[in-house]
Write an enzyme that holds these catalytic residues in place. Sequence first.
Site, PDB file in Angstrom:
ATOM      1  N   LYS A 223       0.833  -1.206   0.000  1.00 48.08           N
ATOM      2  CA  LYS A 223       0.000   0.000   0.000  1.00 48.08           C
ATOM      3  C   LYS A 223       0.862   1.248   0.000  1.00 48.08           C
ATOM      4  O   LYS A 223       0.667   2.154  -0.819  1.00 48.08           O
ATOM      5  CB  LYS A 223      -0.931   0.019   1.211  1.00 48.08           C
ATOM      6  CG  LYS A 223      -1.929   1.180   1.178  1.00 48.08           C
ATOM      7  CD  LYS A 223      -2.680   1.344   2.496  1.00 48.08           C
ATOM      8  CE  LYS A 223      -1.888   2.217   3.433  1.00 48.08           C
ATOM      9  NZ  LYS A 223      -2.659   2.646   4.615  1.00 48.08           N
TER      10      LYS A 223
ATOM     11  N   ASP B 154      -6.573   1.110   1.054  1.00 49.61           N
ATOM     12  CA  ASP B 154      -6.714   1.471   2.458  1.00 49.61           C
ATOM     13  C   ASP B 154      -8.153   1.194   2.882  1.00 49.61           C
ATOM     14  O   ASP B 154      -8.905   0.534   2.160  1.00 49.61           O
ATOM     15  CB  ASP B 154      -6.309   2.934   2.686  1.00 49.61           C
ATOM     16  CG  ASP B 154      -7.348   3.914   2.141  1.00 49.61           C
ATOM     17  OD1 ASP B 154      -8.247   3.503   1.370  1.00 49.61           O
ATOM     18  OD2 ASP B 154      -7.273   5.110   2.502  1.00 49.61           O
TER      19      ASP B 154
END
Length: 211
Positions: A120, A139
């Site tokens: 991420k 997220d």
Amino acid sequence: MPAERVNEIIALLKKEYPDVRTALDHSNPLELLVATILSAQSTDRQVNVVTKNLFKKYRTPQDYIKTPLDELEKDIHSTNFYKNKAKNIKKLCELLVENFGGKVPDNMEDLITLPGVARKTANVVLWSAFGKNEGIAVDTHVKRVSARLGLTENTSPEKIEKDLVTIVPKNDWGLFSLLLIKHGREICTAKKPRCQDCVLNKICPSAFTFG
């Protein structure tokens, strides 16, 4: 998932948020990398408060390396898990100097070798700092909005990313994540999504199902 529907979602969100960008304040790849690490379990707003002074004090990897750990901890203490974050930031800066000439690498393979950097974080840095699409950053907002839109049935970020990259055009990968994050904050919120104000309500399978 019909490609036309995905393209329509992207087109509508691009029109709604034409100037979308990462909410983390930064002026170079190192600042973005540090800010993204600090943002874990913290709000972007709080991180921006911390980095306003932090980035005046720490301008290079060497600045982080030479600073005692307890001093760096104090400088970032208002972010959650600051002790672990401080340790990771110092170690990754050492590796930047040792392995990458003091520069933040611009590829996934090298980025994820750094402490505190998972896919991420790497995706955020690659897109926002280098304009590279190597994946989709997942997220909590991306996870929630993509599920409500029926783009994935998975719950783990890794599997959600795999689902999304198969249906979202590669040129839009980095931007798509930012669009869903923005939409998740503004409209498709966790507890009371504002479906009546949503530009996607005519094509969203979850529209108006929240009481």
